[in-house]
Design a protein around this motif. Structure first.
Motif, PDB file in Angstrom:
ATOM      1  N   PHE A  33       1.828   5.177  -3.951  1.00 48.75           N
ATOM      2  CA  PHE A  33       1.002   4.797  -2.786  1.00 48.75           C
ATOM      3  C   PHE A  33       0.083   3.620  -3.080  1.00 48.75           C
ATOM      4  CE2 PHE A  33       2.207   9.059  -1.486  1.00 48.75           C
ATOM      5  CZ  PHE A  33       2.580   8.814  -0.181  1.00 48.75           C
ATOM      6  N   ASP A  34      -0.049   3.377  -4.282  1.00 48.67           N
ATOM      7  CA  ASP A  34      -0.957   2.290  -4.642  1.00 48.67           C
ATOM      8  C   ASP A  34      -0.296   0.928  -4.563  1.00 48.67           C
ATOM      9  OD1 ASP A  34      -3.079   1.458  -7.426  1.00 48.67           O
ATOM     10  OD2 ASP A  34      -3.555   1.679  -5.294  1.00 48.67           O
ATOM     11  N   GLU A  35       0.998   0.903  -4.842  1.00 50.79           N
ATOM     12  CA  GLU A  35       1.661  -0.386  -4.992  1.00 50.79           C
ATOM     13  C   GLU A  35       2.481  -0.768  -3.763  1.00 50.79           C
ATOM     14  OE1 GLU A  35       2.203  -0.246  -9.847  1.00 50.79           O
ATOM     15  OE2 GLU A  35       3.947  -0.277  -8.580  1.00 50.79           O
ATOM     16  N   GLY A  36       1.920  -1.401  -2.803  1.00 53.73           N
ATOM     17  CA  GLY A  36       2.653  -2.060  -1.717  1.00 53.73           C
ATOM     18  C   GLY A  36       3.003  -1.250  -0.499  1.00 53.73           C
ATOM     19  N   GLU A  37       2.748   0.053  -0.546  1.00 53.91           N
ATOM     20  CA  GLU A  37       3.128   0.887   0.594  1.00 53.91           C
ATOM     21  C   GLU A  37       1.924   1.253   1.440  1.00 53.91           C
ATOM     22  OE1 GLU A  37       6.257   1.407   1.298  1.00 53.91           O
ATOM     23  OE2 GLU A  37       7.014   0.554  -0.550  1.00 53.91           O
ATOM     24  N   THR A  38       0.821   0.791   1.178  1.00 53.30           N
ATOM     25  CA  THR A  38      -0.402   1.145   1.920  1.00 53.30           C
ATOM     26  C   THR A  38      -0.359   0.629   3.354  1.00 53.30           C
ATOM     27  OG1 THR A  38      -1.267  -0.360   0.253  1.00 53.30           O
ATOM     28  CG2 THR A  38      -2.459   1.671   0.541  1.00 53.30           C
TER      29      THR A  38
ATOM     30  N   GLN B 209       2.394   0.209   5.156  1.00 51.30           N
ATOM     31  CA  GLN B 209       3.337   1.082   5.863  1.00 51.30           C
ATOM     32  C   GLN B 209       2.639   2.380   6.256  1.00 51.30           C
ATOM     33  OE1 GLN B 209       6.863   1.740   3.577  1.00 51.30           O
ATOM     34  NE2 GLN B 209       8.055   2.346   5.357  1.00 51.30           N
ATOM     35  N   LEU B 210       1.868   2.891   5.327  1.00 49.91           N
ATOM     36  CA  LEU B 210       1.132   4.127   5.575  1.00 49.91           C
ATOM     37  C   LEU B 210       0.162   3.939   6.737  1.00 49.91           C
ATOM     38  CD1 LEU B 210       0.715   7.001   4.314  1.00 49.91           C
ATOM     39  CD2 LEU B 210      -1.230   6.018   3.101  1.00 49.91           C
ATOM     40  N   ALA B 211      -0.479   2.816   6.792  1.00 54.24           N
ATOM     41  CA  ALA B 211      -1.440   2.501   7.866  1.00 54.24           C
ATOM     42  C   ALA B 211      -0.741   2.422   9.216  1.00 54.24           C
ATOM     43  CB  ALA B 211      -2.127   1.170   7.564  1.00 54.24           C
ATOM     44  N   SER B 212       0.483   1.813   9.218  1.00 53.29           N
ATOM     45  CA  SER B 212       1.246   1.701  10.469  1.00 53.29           C
ATOM     46  C   SER B 212       1.685   3.058  10.960  1.00 53.29           C
ATOM     47  CB  SER B 212       2.427   0.744  10.250  1.00 53.29           C
ATOM     48  OG  SER B 212       3.633   1.337  10.527  1.00 53.29           O
TER      49      SER B 212
END
Lengths: 179, 166
Positions: free
Chosen positions: B111-116, B118-121
């Motif tokens: 979750f730390d590397e680049g997917e944040t 996507q998580l927000a969307s």
């Protein structure tokens, strides 16, 4: 060192599994135990076997000896061995009765002792097994009447009357030889 | 050898059971039996027999010692096996905890590397759906704009009318 102390030392050695102590114990008791077995069985080979059984059983059981009289104890073990032998003999007799009688006849003829001894042996065999064993325990085991009563777990009076009856009977059977 | 015990007082013992004459007779019988057995003394076991018994006893004693070790050996092996098993368990539990730590590290890294973004969307979409659901519940949603719903309503009223007409 007294005889009792010597014996206690030997017993202590035997309890520790000391071979030399067992050797001394065998030297000390083999003659009397052999005499006891021989008089009761009337056969030197069987007496030798029972003697061997006795000392082998002692190897297993010596640690259980805690009583005051070792003499009493060893002859109790000898008595148990003789009774086991009688039981086996009885079973065998039931199986091959005729054959055993034939063998017994043969073994009686093989006695190494003199005529008197043969007659004595013959007459001891005529007594009931229990009484014969009592007088042999008394003679070879040198047990007192009280000790005999303890070994057999019967009153002293019973032992006295049995021994006396057996000796009287033997006296009758032996006739003039008893003198 | 005598058929009497040195420590035994026969007079005293017999007096408890027999009359004097009877006791004397018994003592005489014992003595004569002693003499007779003395005359018929057994020769004793042969020296070979005694040697053989001694050898057998020695063998039995040594085999008992051997047996004692034989009992000790499996006990020692069992102890070693238990130790190994215990050590293995210890190592496994250590590895498990290391793996757990590693796993949480991985999760954290994911979750730390680049997917944040996507998580927000996703979170935003979930919030929109939640809003829509709330509108339907409050009857604020514009259902009339949906033609299929209108057609269904007309059909139902027609069926209803036909039913009463028979």
């Amino acid at each position: 060192m007294s005889e009792t102390e010597k014996l206690n030392e030997i017993i202590s050695g035997c309890k520790q599994g000391n071979n030399e102590a067992f050797s001394k114990l065998i030297d000390l008791y083999s003659d009397r135990c052999y005499g006891y077995f021989y008089r009761l069985t009337g056969d030197a080979n069987i007496a030798n076997d029972l003697l061997s059984d006795l000392f082998l059983r002692l190897v297993e059981r010596i640690s259980s000896f805690k009583g005051s009289s070792f003499n009493n104890w060893i002859f109790t073990v000898a008595s148990n061995i003789f009774r086991d032998y009688l039981r086996q003999k009885y079973r065998r007799q039931k199986l091959i009765n005729g054959k055993i009688e034939e063998l017994q006849h043969k073994t009686t003829a093989r006695q190494p002792d003199n005529k008197l001894a043969d007659k004595l042996q013959e007459n001891i065999a005529r007594l009931d097994a229990d009484s014969a064993e009592l007088i042999m325990l008394r003679y070879y085991g040198q047990l007192s009447f009280k000790e005999l009563a303890e070994v057999r777990k019967v009153p002293v009076g019973t032992v006295l009357s049995k021994v006396h009856r057996s000796i009287k009977r033997l006296k009758e059977l032996m006739g003039n030889e008893n003198e | 050898m005598k058929m009497s015990n040195e420590n035994e007082n026969l007079d005293e013992l017999f007096s408890n059971f027999y009359a004097e004459q009877e006791a004397d007779e018994f003592k005489n019988d014992l003595n004569s039996f002693d003499k007779m057995l003395g005359r018929c003394s057994t020769s004793g076991p042969l020296a070979e027999t005694i040697d053989s018994i001694k050898d057998t006893v020695a063998f039995k004693l040594s085999s008992r010692r051997h047996n004692k070790y034989a009992v000790l050996r499996p006990a020692a092996v069992a102890a070693i096996v238990l130790l190994i098993a215990f050590a293995g368990l210890k190592m496994n539990s250590r590895q498990d905890s290391t793996t757990e730590i590693a796993k949480s590290d991985v999760t954290y890294t994911l979750f730390d590397e680049g997917e944040t973004s996507q998580l927000a969307s996703l979170t935003e979409q979930i919030e929109q759906i939640e809003d829509a659901l709330l509108s339907v519940r409050l009857d604020e949603y514009d259902t009339y704009t949906d033609d299929s719903y209108l057609e269904l309503e007309m059909e139902l009223s027609e069926i209803n009318g036909n039913f009463w007409k028979g």
